[in-house]
Design an enzyme around this catalytic site. Structure first.
Site, mmCIF file in Angstrom:
data_model
loop_
_atom_site.group_PDB
_atom_site.id
_atom_site.type_symbol
_atom_site.label_atom_id
_atom_site.label_comp_id
_atom_site.label_asym_id
_atom_site.label_seq_id
_atom_site.Cartn_x
_atom_site.Cartn_y
_atom_site.Cartn_z
ATOM 1 N N CYS A 60 20.440 48.657 4.515
ATOM 2 C CA CYS A 60 21.712 48.311 3.424
ATOM 3 C C CYS A 60 22.993 48.787 4.201
ATOM 4 O O CYS A 60 23.228 49.764 4.641
ATOM 5 C CB CYS A 60 21.443 49.550 2.402
ATOM 6 S SG CYS A 60 22.916 49.665 1.248
ATOM 7 N N CYS B 196 25.329 51.006 2.403
ATOM 8 C CA CYS B 196 25.074 52.414 2.213
ATOM 9 C C CYS B 196 25.158 52.945 3.636
ATOM 10 O O CYS B 196 25.656 54.232 3.639
ATOM 11 C CB CYS B 196 23.682 52.642 1.943
ATOM 12 S SG CYS B 196 22.923 51.521 0.582
ATOM 13 N N ASP B 197 24.938 52.408 4.858
ATOM 14 C CA ASP B 197 24.946 52.928 6.086
ATOM 15 C C ASP B 197 26.065 52.618 7.091
ATOM 16 O O ASP B 197 26.016 53.134 8.134
ATOM 17 C CB ASP B 197 23.537 52.840 6.672
ATOM 18 C CG ASP B 197 22.406 53.406 5.825
ATOM 19 O OD1 ASP B 197 22.799 54.418 5.230
ATOM 20 O OD2 ASP B 197 21.457 52.783 5.657
#
Ligand code: NAP
Length: 312
Positions: A132, A135-136
């Site tokens: 992701c 997300c990261d």
């Protein structure tokens, strides 16, 4: 006794919640560990009708949740269904150790990320291997570093484009020599100065397990069998989805790829159990199609309960 329990809170589950709530069925929605589903991990959604300039994926899902709640849907946030007994009605659904009984069930469990299936991927997950970018991607460990995205679909293109904000270079490693992604996404990727496609190539190994962090990848050209290594600080894997249907193994019919098989509309071989969204769709898999399937399941569910009430 519940009228309907909905398992899943992505586009399909929340649309089913909206429709069954408006039908006065006060649905109980079990959100799972990722409330809002996979779309919450995306950035801008440009192809959901009604939003001229696009809408943030997380915001879209929060809107859907609030809209369903406004009509009486009840959400059990971060709750997980552990088991189901569909052998008799009412059905028994075990949620976080507690047994609930319900007249009907709508299954909208979605799909999860497919893994490459190599040992180093597993050992370096969250140590530079991720599924992701939104997300990261902004983590300090990835800033101004070369990054690898694996895959050739819309997800891989979206991840690669997003990562250009942080990375020095984004290498898009794909096993064929053309992208599967929609033309608009493919054109954006292929025209981006920071994205470098690496065609006809598979990832043999993610380096370096001995250092407990990602330092590069070992690649193989599938046409020449030549092996090379490439330095990178992160590997973002975006090679498609696997349906989340394991809870129903041996209970509801699935095809050879694990997707639920439907009989008519959203119906299954068990009367009173309805299916919606990516857990039953290996063809379209769009936010709008999942939402449409959620609507279908809710209408089928409502009519099923109505017919039963008239018969009884
Ligand atoms: P996808 O369309 O199934 O693409 C998966 C990609 O990963 C393919 O290019 C495939 O290669 C590759 N792949 C699969 N297994 C692999 C393996 N073991 N090793 C290496 N590569 C592998 O999946 P997706 O990109 O996640 O998209 C899923 C659905 O969501 C699609 O319907 C897509 O249109 C939709 N989506 C839409 C948007 C958007 O509209 N902006 C954004 C994200 C997702 P091959 O091409 O060789 O098969």
């Amino acid at each position: 006794m519940e009228n309907v329990i909905i398992i899943g809170s992505g586009c399909a589950g929340l649309t089913a919640a909206l429709y069954t709530a408006r039908a006065d069925l006060a649905p109980l929605v079990v959100t799972g560990i990722m409330p809002g589903g996979l779309l919450t991990t995306t950035t801008i959604v440009e192809n959901y009708p009604g939003f001229v300039d696009g809408i943030d994926g997380f915001q879209l899902m929060m809107n859907m949740q609030k809209q369903a709640e406004r009509f009486g849907a009840r959400l059990r946030t971060l709750s997980k269904v552990e088991s189901v007994d569909l052998s008799q009605r009412p059905f028994a659904v075990t949620i976080d150790g507690e047994i609930f009984h319900t007249k009907t069930l709508i299954v909208a469990t979605g799909a999860g990320h497919r893994h490459l299936g190599i040992e180093s991927e597993h050992l370096l997950e969250n140590k530079g291997v991720t599924y992701c970018a939104t997300c990261d991607g902004a983590l300090p460990m990835f800033r101004n570093k070369p990054l690898v995205v694996v895959g050739g679909g819309d997800s891989a293109c979206e991840e690669a484009l997003y990562l250009t904000r942080f990375a020095s270079t984004v290498y898009l490693v794909h096993r064929r020599n053309e992208l599967r992604a929609s033309k608009i996404m493919a054109d954006r990727v292929l025209g981006h100065p920071k994205i470098q496609p690496i065609w006809d190539t598979q990832v043999l190994e993610i380096l370096d397990v001995s250092q407990d962090e990602v330092t590069g990848v070992r690649l193989q050209n599938l046409k020449t069998s030549t092996e090379t290594t490439l330095d990178c600080a992160g590997v973002f894997i975006a090679i498609g989805l696997v349906p989340s249907t394991q809870l129903f193994t041996g209970i509801l019919a699935t095809d050879e790829a694990g997707y639920f098989k439907l009989t008519e509309g959203s119906k299954t071989s068990v009367p009173g159990v309805f299916i919606a969204g990516d857990c039953a769709d290996k063809v379209y898999r769009q936010a709008i199609t999942a939402a449409g399937m959620g609507c279908v399941a809710a209408i089928d569910c409502e009519r099923f309960l109505q017919d039963e009430a008239h018969a009884g």
